[in-house]
Design a protein around this motif. Structure first.
Motif, PDB file in Angstrom:
ATOM      1  N   LEU A 154     -55.840   0.490 -46.005  1.00 18.83           N
ATOM      2  CA  LEU A 154     -57.035  -0.351 -45.918  1.00 18.83           C
ATOM      3  C   LEU A 154     -57.790  -0.186 -44.603  1.00 18.83           C
ATOM      4  O   LEU A 154     -58.957  -0.534 -44.531  1.00 18.83           O
ATOM      5  CB  LEU A 154     -56.647  -1.830 -46.070  1.00 18.83           C
ATOM      6  N   GLY A 155     -57.089   0.252 -43.584  1.00 22.17           N
ATOM      7  CA  GLY A 155     -57.672   0.353 -42.260  1.00 22.17           C
ATOM      8  C   GLY A 155     -57.150  -0.765 -41.363  1.00 22.17           C
ATOM      9  O   GLY A 155     -56.594  -1.765 -41.831  1.00 22.17           O
ATOM     10  N   LEU A 156     -57.351  -0.590 -40.070  1.00 28.37           N
ATOM     11  CA  LEU A 156     -56.825  -1.528 -39.102  1.00 28.37           C
ATOM     12  C   LEU A 156     -57.488  -2.897 -39.181  1.00 28.37           C
ATOM     13  O   LEU A 156     -56.809  -3.929 -39.219  1.00 28.37           O
ATOM     14  CB  LEU A 156     -56.968  -0.962 -37.681  1.00 28.37           C
ATOM     15  N   THR A 214     -56.639  -5.109 -42.266  1.00 26.68           N
ATOM     16  CA  THR A 214     -55.239  -5.521 -42.152  1.00 26.68           C
ATOM     17  C   THR A 214     -55.076  -6.583 -41.074  1.00 26.68           C
ATOM     18  O   THR A 214     -54.327  -7.554 -41.240  1.00 26.68           O
ATOM     19  CB  THR A 214     -54.347  -4.301 -41.854  1.00 26.68           C
ATOM     20  N   PHE A 215     -55.804  -6.428 -39.974  1.00 23.56           N
ATOM     21  CA  PHE A 215     -55.765  -7.389 -38.869  1.00 23.56           C
ATOM     22  C   PHE A 215     -56.254  -8.755 -39.343  1.00 23.56           C
ATOM     23  O   PHE A 215     -55.641  -9.794 -39.045  1.00 23.56           O
ATOM     24  CB  PHE A 215     -56.635  -6.851 -37.726  1.00 23.56           C
ATOM     25  N   VAL A 216     -57.328  -8.784 -40.094  1.00 28.48           N
ATOM     26  CA  VAL A 216     -57.876 -10.052 -40.613  1.00 28.48           C
ATOM     27  C   VAL A 216     -56.909 -10.675 -41.618  1.00 28.48           C
ATOM     28  O   VAL A 216     -56.623 -11.877 -41.554  1.00 28.48           O
ATOM     29  CB  VAL A 216     -59.273  -9.827 -41.239  1.00 28.48           C
ATOM     30  N   VAL A 217     -56.397  -9.873 -42.536  1.00 28.80           N
ATOM     31  CA  VAL A 217     -55.444 -10.388 -43.524  1.00 28.80           C
ATOM     32  C   VAL A 217     -54.211 -10.950 -42.813  1.00 28.80           C
ATOM     33  O   VAL A 217     -53.707 -12.021 -43.172  1.00 28.80           O
ATOM     34  CB  VAL A 217     -55.052  -9.289 -44.544  1.00 28.80           C
ATOM     35  N   GLY A 218     -53.734 -10.253 -41.802  1.00 33.70           N
ATOM     36  CA  GLY A 218     -52.575 -10.733 -41.041  1.00 33.70           C
ATOM     37  C   GLY A 218     -52.823 -12.074 -40.379  1.00 33.70           C
ATOM     38  O   GLY A 218     -51.957 -12.959 -40.409  1.00 33.70           O
ATOM     39  N   GLY A 219     -53.990 -12.242 -39.798  1.00 32.83           N
ATOM     40  CA  GLY A 219     -54.317 -13.520 -39.165  1.00 32.83           C
ATOM     41  C   GLY A 219     -54.375 -14.658 -40.164  1.00 32.83           C
ATOM     42  O   GLY A 219     -53.861 -15.757 -39.907  1.00 32.83           O
ATOM     43  N   VAL A 220     -54.963 -14.404 -41.305  1.00 34.01           N
ATOM     44  CA  VAL A 220     -55.057 -15.435 -42.341  1.00 34.01           C
ATOM     45  C   VAL A 220     -53.673 -15.753 -42.899  1.00 34.01           C
ATOM     46  O   VAL A 220     -53.306 -16.932 -43.061  1.00 34.01           O
ATOM     47  CB  VAL A 220     -56.027 -14.996 -43.462  1.00 34.01           C
TER      48      VAL A 220
END
Length: 180
Positions: free
Chosen positions: A75-77, A80-86
């Motif tokens: 998906l790209g960094l 993935t970073f946003v999904v991880g935070g949520v």
């Protein structure tokens, strides 16, 4: 020099990036200090807590790191970073849920699974993000600065967690940490 290079490369965006890094894992740091008191209040025994959190939960976190690596590649960094935070913030709701029931091991296992998966996923995404921010000549210094910064606000705020639980109870406390 490491800070000047980072500022020179990122410009005014650096301040927004630093704020985001500082707040990214804050829900986990604030909620983490109250997890064991929650387990004991609900009625779990120390052997149950140890078995689920230490023996089982660690493996869920490791698995989540692999999933995050796969997500970064696919998906790209940034997504993935946003999904991880949520995920990491929302996972605190599993502790609110846990506080409403009886001390059944399957409930603890579900809550720990959700929390450790989200934490492992978000942690891997954050490490990849911070690594991508560093410059080649100052990678160690810049990464050390960023990794120290991401823990600081949560550690400072976590000290008030007991007061919030005493005033509002575990369900509201963990819902508030999810909202952070």
């Amino acid at each position: 020099e490491p800070v000047a290079e980072l500022h020179g490369r990122l410009g005014p965006r650096l301040w927004a990036i630093l704020l985001m890094v500082a707040l990214y894992r804050m829900p986990d740091f604030v909620s983490g200090v109250m997890a064991n008191p929650l387990y004991k209040t609900v009625g779990y025994s120390l052997p149950e807590i140890a078995a689920v959190t230490k023996l089982y939960g660690v493996w869920v976190g490791i698995f989540a790191s692999f999933v995050a690596g796969w997500a970064i590649a696919r998906l790209g960094l940034y997504p993935t970073f946003v999904v991880g935070g949520v995920l990491a913030a929302a996972s605190n709701l599993s502790f609110s849920w846990l506080s409403f029931g009886s001390p059944e091991v399957w409930r603890l296992t579900v809550a720990i699974s959700v929390d450790n998966f989200a934490g492992g996923f978000a942690g891997t995404a954050l490490i990849a993000y911070m690594s991508g921010l560093t410059g080649a000549g100052f990678a160690a210094s810049q990464y050390a600065l960023l990794s120290s910064l991401y823990a600081l606000p949560g550690k400072l705020v976590a000290g008030s967690a007991g007061f919030v639980v005493a005033a509002f109870g575990f369900p509201v406390f963990f819902a508030l940490t999810a909202a952070i």
